[in-house]
Design a protein around this motif. Structure first.
Motif, PDB file in Angstrom:
ATOM      1  N   GLU A 252      27.129  27.019  22.426  1.00 28.54           N
ATOM      2  CA  GLU A 252      26.708  26.164  21.313  1.00 28.54           C
ATOM      3  C   GLU A 252      25.422  26.695  20.674  1.00 28.54           C
ATOM      4  OE1 GLU A 252      26.418  22.394  23.218  1.00 28.54           O
ATOM      5  OE2 GLU A 252      28.586  22.008  23.149  1.00 28.54           O
ATOM      6  N   ARG A 255      26.360  29.553  18.436  1.00 23.42           N
ATOM      7  CA  ARG A 255      26.903  29.060  17.161  1.00 23.42           C
ATOM      8  C   ARG A 255      25.780  28.601  16.243  1.00 23.42           C
ATOM      9  NH1 ARG A 255      29.747  23.741  18.186  1.00 23.42           N
ATOM     10  NH2 ARG A 255      27.543  23.210  18.478  1.00 23.42           N
ATOM     11  N   ASP A 256      24.840  27.843  16.768  1.00 15.59           N
ATOM     12  CA  ASP A 256      23.752  27.316  15.950  1.00 15.59           C
ATOM     13  C   ASP A 256      22.828  28.422  15.443  1.00 15.59           C
ATOM     14  OD1 ASP A 256      24.827  24.838  16.470  1.00 15.59           O
ATOM     15  OD2 ASP A 256      23.374  24.329  18.047  1.00 15.59           O
ATOM     16  N   ARG A 284      36.480  26.057  22.102  1.00 12.54           N
ATOM     17  CA  ARG A 284      36.508  25.867  20.662  1.00 12.54           C
ATOM     18  C   ARG A 284      35.461  24.843  20.231  1.00 12.54           C
ATOM     19  NH1 ARG A 284      40.254  26.788  16.773  1.00 12.54           N
ATOM     20  NH2 ARG A 284      42.055  26.966  18.156  1.00 12.54           N
ATOM     21  N   SER A 285      35.349  23.757  20.977  1.00 15.55           N
ATOM     22  CA  SER A 285      34.365  22.729  20.636  1.00 15.55           C
ATOM     23  C   SER A 285      32.936  23.259  20.717  1.00 15.55           C
ATOM     24  CB  SER A 285      34.522  21.521  21.575  1.00 15.55           C
ATOM     25  OG  SER A 285      35.787  20.909  21.405  1.00 15.55           O
ATOM     26  N   GLY A 287      32.120  26.173  19.721  1.00 18.12           N
ATOM     27  CA  GLY A 287      31.913  27.103  18.618  1.00 18.12           C
ATOM     28  C   GLY A 287      32.657  28.407  18.696  1.00 18.12           C
ATOM     29  N   ASP A 314      29.743  31.438   8.421  1.00 18.79           N
ATOM     30  CA  ASP A 314      30.875  30.550   8.180  1.00 18.79           C
ATOM     31  C   ASP A 314      32.006  31.276   7.469  1.00 18.79           C
ATOM     32  OD1 ASP A 314      29.341  30.775   5.863  1.00 18.79           O
ATOM     33  OD2 ASP A 314      29.859  28.770   5.151  1.00 18.79           O
ATOM     34  N   ARG A 317      33.793  33.428  10.085  1.00 21.07           N
ATOM     35  CA  ARG A 317      34.705  32.623  10.910  1.00 21.07           C
ATOM     36  C   ARG A 317      36.016  32.363  10.183  1.00 21.07           C
ATOM     37  NH1 ARG A 317      29.595  29.994  12.209  1.00 21.07           N
ATOM     38  NH2 ARG A 317      29.095  30.355  14.422  1.00 21.07           N
TER      39      ARG A 317
END
Length: 329
Positions: A252, A255-256, A284-285, A287, A314, A317
């Motif tokens: 996470e 991702r951030d 997946r949750s 990221g 983004d 992705r």
């Protein structure tokens, strides 16, 4: 649409095909153009197109290949086509040939000419070498006509570079097409920055195979090393240590921080479907993005092009789910 090549540029990067003995073992060597010319002159039955030759600098063992070298290759290919060549043959060492062929498939999107990678497992001139059969066969294939885009030629076969890997360290058939699938490619417009004429910066990408007992500290160490993206080699259809909250928290944070994490399968066949198991859906949750049926080589090469083009995380992705050059077929 295929068109027989009339004027081929041969780019020689080094590799086993032109190596000669040194005090420390086989090493890349100059002078391959003359050897190639002598061989083709001795084989009048081979119908090959006219060719030019360019020795890349530095000549390397392909174990020393880098994303920065891929950029030099992209520029050399573009220069050859703009100078009137209608095809390019790249001579490359086999150890990272699948990586380079996959990467250049994305670096050369839209190129109106075929590019073929080949090499050999034994140097030209030694007993039972496969060098001349691969070089001659690749030239003949170009002369007969190939579609635009990147191809890998070895031992009489044309392979799609975004679907294959080096699976053997011996013999005349080191490469194989992997039976990969999973996911559905979305049709979207492709940013102009991915065009083959656009400069791209070398990217820094990590690869991490999951193993039983892997710790969050190991993942944190790689994510904190300055990488811009991570290819996460997951178990099976895309599972990992999902009951470890610290491991998920590390993903996470990646991702951030804008680090794109792409899951590919460790299996030779199949692909990633993150929602099949809870252990995948938790990734997946956190990221992680599905790489579907992409190979490690292809995921690395695609990320290099997307990041090198300066695209936002983004957008990257989203484009990972778009079939750009057969990687999601």
């Amino acid at each position: 649409m295929t068109q027989p090549a009339q004027n081929v540029m041969v780019l020689y990067t080094g590799g086993t095909i032109g190596m000669q003995a040194s005090a420390n073992g086989l090493a890349p060597a100059s002078g391959f153009e003359a050897r190639m010319s002598d061989y083709l002159a001795s084989q009048p039955q081979l119908r090959v197109p006219a060719w030019r030759f360019r020795e890349m600098a530095p000549l390397i063992d392909s174990a020393n290949m880098t994303p920065a070298y891929w950029q030099r290759l992209r520029v050399a290919v573009v220069e050859a086509v703009e100078a009137g060549c209608d095809a390019v043959l790249i001579l490359h060492g086999t150890d990272t040939l699948a990586y380079s062929a996959a990467a250049m498939s994305f670096q050369l999107l839209g190129l109106p000419a075929p590019v073929v990678f080949t090499g050999s497992m034994l140097p030209a001139g030694v007993p039972d070498s496969d060098a001349w059969e691969n070089l001659g066969g690749a030239l003949v294939a170009l002369g007969e006509g190939l579609s635009s885009g990147v191809h890998l030629y070895f031992h009489g076969e044309l392979l799609a570079p975004t679907r294959c890997a080096k699976i053997r360290s011996f013999g005349r058939k080191p490469f194989a097409t992997l039976q990969r699938q999973g996911g559905v490619a979305r049709a979207e417009s492709v940013p102009g920055t991915l065009d083959y004429r656009q400069d791209k910066a070398p990217a820094c990408i990590g690869v991490l195979p999951l193993v039983p007992g892997i710790t969050p500290a190991q993942l944190d160490g790689l994510l904190g090393s300055g990488i811009q993206a991570l290819v996460l080699e997951c178990f099976g259809s895309g599972t990992g240590p999902s009951d470890n909250p610290e491991f998920l928290a590390s993903l996470e944070r990646a991702r951030d921080a804008g680090i794109v994490v792409v899951a590919v399968t460790q299996c030779h066949e199949g692909g990633v479907e993150l929602d099949v198991y809870e252990a995948g859906s938790r990734l997946r949750s956190a990221g992680v993005v599905s790489g579907a049926g992409m190979t490690r080589e292809t995921a690395l090469g695609k990320l290099n092009a997307l990041i090198g083009a300066g695209l936002a995380a983004d957008v990257i992705r989203q484009l990972l789910a778009v079939n750009l050059c057969g990687e999601l077929d």
